[in-house]
Design a protein around this motif. Structure first.
Motif, PDB file in Angstrom:
ATOM      1  N   HIS A  16      -6.092   7.368   9.758  1.00 15.05           N
ATOM      2  CA  HIS A  16      -6.691   7.630   8.445  1.00 15.05           C
ATOM      3  C   HIS A  16      -8.177   7.266   8.422  1.00 15.05           C
ATOM      4  N   ALA A  17      -8.811   7.448   9.584  1.00 17.27           N
ATOM      5  CA  ALA A  17     -10.235   7.119   9.678  1.00 17.27           C
ATOM      6  C   ALA A  17     -11.095   8.367   9.841  1.00 17.27           C
ATOM      7  N   PHE A  38       0.841  -1.206   0.000  1.00 18.09           N
ATOM      8  CA  PHE A  38       0.000   0.000   0.000  1.00 18.09           C
ATOM      9  C   PHE A  38       0.873   1.252   0.000  1.00 18.09           C
ATOM     10  N   VAL A  39       1.813   1.307  -0.917  1.00 17.18           N
ATOM     11  CA  VAL A  39       2.796   2.386  -0.906  1.00 17.18           C
ATOM     12  C   VAL A  39       2.148   3.747  -1.095  1.00 17.18           C
ATOM     13  N   GLU A  40       1.011   3.821  -1.800  1.00 20.42           N
ATOM     14  CA  GLU A  40       0.359   5.111  -1.993  1.00 20.42           C
ATOM     15  C   GLU A  40      -0.170   5.670  -0.674  1.00 20.42           C
ATOM     16  N   ILE A  41      -0.534   4.772   0.248  1.00 25.59           N
ATOM     17  CA  ILE A  41      -0.953   5.207   1.584  1.00 25.59           C
ATOM     18  C   ILE A  41       0.269   5.507   2.437  1.00 25.59           C
ATOM     19  N   THR A  42       1.286   4.669   2.331  1.00 22.89           N
ATOM     20  CA  THR A  42       2.524   4.855   3.080  1.00 22.89           C
ATOM     21  C   THR A  42       3.155   6.216   2.783  1.00 22.89           C
ATOM     22  N   GLU A  43       3.109   6.619   1.521  1.00 24.73           N
ATOM     23  CA  GLU A  43       3.718   7.888   1.129  1.00 24.73           C
ATOM     24  C   GLU A  43       2.914   9.089   1.600  1.00 24.73           C
ATOM     25  N   LEU A  44       1.597   8.929   1.734  1.00 28.66           N
ATOM     26  CA  LEU A  44       0.756  10.034   2.176  1.00 28.66           C
ATOM     27  C   LEU A  44       0.790  10.236   3.686  1.00 28.66           C
ATOM     28  N   ALA A  45       1.024   9.173   4.427  1.00 28.88           N
ATOM     29  CA  ALA A  45       0.929   9.220   5.887  1.00 28.88           C
ATOM     30  C   ALA A  45       1.752  10.335   6.536  1.00 28.88           C
ATOM     31  N   GLU A  84       2.225  13.216   5.655  1.00 32.18           N
ATOM     32  CA  GLU A  84       1.593  14.510   5.444  1.00 32.18           C
ATOM     33  C   GLU A  84       0.394  14.738   6.370  1.00 32.18           C
ATOM     34  N   CYS A  85      -0.004  13.702   7.107  1.00 39.64           N
ATOM     35  CA  CYS A  85      -1.132  13.847   8.034  1.00 39.64           C
ATOM     36  C   CYS A  85      -0.753  14.753   9.205  1.00 39.64           C
ATOM     37  N   CYS A 115      -6.132  14.762   7.807  1.00 39.18           N
ATOM     38  CA  CYS A 115      -5.636  13.475   7.322  1.00 39.18           C
ATOM     39  C   CYS A 115      -5.411  13.547   5.811  1.00 39.18           C
ATOM     40  N   ALA A 116      -4.164  13.382   5.390  1.00 37.81           N
ATOM     41  CA  ALA A 116      -3.835  13.456   3.970  1.00 37.81           C
ATOM     42  C   ALA A 116      -4.412  12.275   3.194  1.00 37.81           C
ATOM     43  N   VAL A 117      -4.555  11.131   3.855  1.00 36.14           N
ATOM     44  CA  VAL A 117      -5.095   9.951   3.180  1.00 36.14           C
ATOM     45  C   VAL A 117      -6.583  10.146   2.890  1.00 36.14           C
ATOM     46  N   GLN A 118      -7.324  10.628   3.902  1.00 34.34           N
ATOM     47  CA  GLN A 118      -8.748  10.879   3.678  1.00 34.34           C
ATOM     48  C   GLN A 118      -8.957  11.974   2.633  1.00 34.34           C
ATOM     49  N   ALA A 119      -8.062  12.944   2.599  1.00 32.96           N
ATOM     50  CA  ALA A 119      -8.151  13.997   1.589  1.00 32.96           C
ATOM     51  C   ALA A 119      -7.975  13.410   0.195  1.00 32.96           C
ATOM     52  N   ALA A 120      -7.068  12.438   0.056  1.00 35.75           N
ATOM     53  CA  ALA A 120      -6.849  11.789  -1.236  1.00 35.75           C
ATOM     54  C   ALA A 120      -8.079  10.999  -1.667  1.00 35.75           C
TER      55      ALA A 120
END
Length: 332
Positions: free
Chosen positions: A284-285, A267-274, A276-277, A290-295
């Motif tokens: 990410h809930a 899940f590298v796309e989540i790993t890379e965003l984390a 930035e949270c 949260c940068a992941v929820q923004a994505a």
């Protein structure tokens, strides 16, 4: 495996040679080819051999693909060398890992272009390969009877960044050509997947017509694409064009544990965003910033992908035992 092979042919390298001590010069390096409850077989430069096990040897501590040092005159196993890569899985209801294969360069994850294709299960295999140090390759079978094989290929490609996906007919000799980039002298691949998807057929095709121990093959139930278990133990086979292949029993239940790094790669796309949270321990809930929820909100991240990440992360944490406390107590 009756033909003679050089150590290089078998996968021997400086990584293993550097582990041998001067006082072990008389011992022979051999590669484990079969592991059973009370016996083990190996392949040496001279061919297939039966290993003699010291008293109280636990064969569960060994994996097909391991390198061991053996007495030349007695074939008594004396020591296992450290592994370069290792594939191990958790059985449902147990936190103890089960060895699947060792010193593997690539893992062929075989699935059919039918009801067997299950992204959640494939992600578990990918995490296993990532964690163990083997390159994962999705091998799609039964494309000739699928209405839209290309759809399955696209879905597989989306499971992990830079993932290689190959469509083959396991019964055709051309399968070896398609998979040749991962085979070759001294290289080892392992094959995993559900029963009935063509794993054993693929092993037989790659091993060629001179294979002295072909794997049994079986069909599937057409209504749910589930097959019968035809491979009951792991075994090492020579690939006709060079290299080695390890077949494994069909796995329908694969639990994750001690696979945090493998999940980060998956899940590298989540790993890379984390990073930035706003919060370092963001789940990410529901946290603000949260940068992941923004994505997800912006359509850059599939919400189902995030849900599967959350499920696998929770499972992995539950199956990973962490030692803490002055007495070495452990808690998850």
């Amino acid at each position: 495996m009756t033909a003679a092979h050089t150590l290089t042919d078998l996968g021997w390298s400086a990584f293993f040679a550097d582990q041998c001590r001067p006082d072990e010069a008389a011992l022979l390096p051999q590669r484990v080819a079969t592991v059973h409850r009370a016996r083990m077989g190996a392949v040496s430069e001279a061919g297939a051999v039966k290993l003699m096990l010291p008293v109280h040897t636990n064969t569960g501590d060994y994996a097909v693909g391991d390198w061991v040092l053996v007495e030349a005159s007695t074939q008594i196993l004396r020591r296992r060398l450290d592994r370069r890569t290792v594939l191990e899985r958790r059985r449902e209801g147990s936190t103890a890992p089960q060895l699947a294969a060792a010193n593997v360069d690539a893992l062929f994850i075989v699935t059919s272009c039918n009801a067997d294709f299950n992204p959640t299960r494939l992600e578990r295999y990918l995490a296993l390969a990532n964690q163990g140090g083997a390159e994962p390759v999705i091998v799609l079978t039964k494309a000739d009877v699928a209405e839209d094989a290309e759809r399955y290929r696209r879905e597989a490609l989306a499971l992990q960044r830079d993932l290689r996906v190959v469509i083959v007919n396991p019964r055709e000799p051309e399968a070896a050509t398609h998979l040749r980039p991962w085979c070759g002298t001294g290289r080892t691949v392992a094959v995993v997947g559900s029963s009935g998807v063509g794993k054993s057929t693929l092993v037989n095709t790659l091993a060629g017509p001179d294979n002295d121990a072909p794997q049994a093959t079986g069909g599937i139930r057409e209504h749910d694409a589930k097959g019968r278990h035809t491979t009951t133990s792991r075994s090492l086979h020579a690939i006709a064009g060079g290299g080695w292949i390890i077949d494994t029993p069909g796995i329908r239940s694969l639990q994750l544990g001690d696979a945090a790094e493998g999940l980060d790669t998956l899940f590298v796309e989540i790993t890379e965003l984390a990073p930035e949270c706003r919060f370092r321990d963001c789940t990410h809930a529901h946290e603000p910033g949260c940068a992941v929820q923004a994505a997800v909100a912006e359509g850059r991240l599939d919400p189902e992908r995030l849900a599967r990440w959350r499920t696998l992360r929770a499972e992995n944490r539950g199956n990973t035992v962490v030692p803490t406390g002055p007495r070495g107590n452990k808690r998850r």
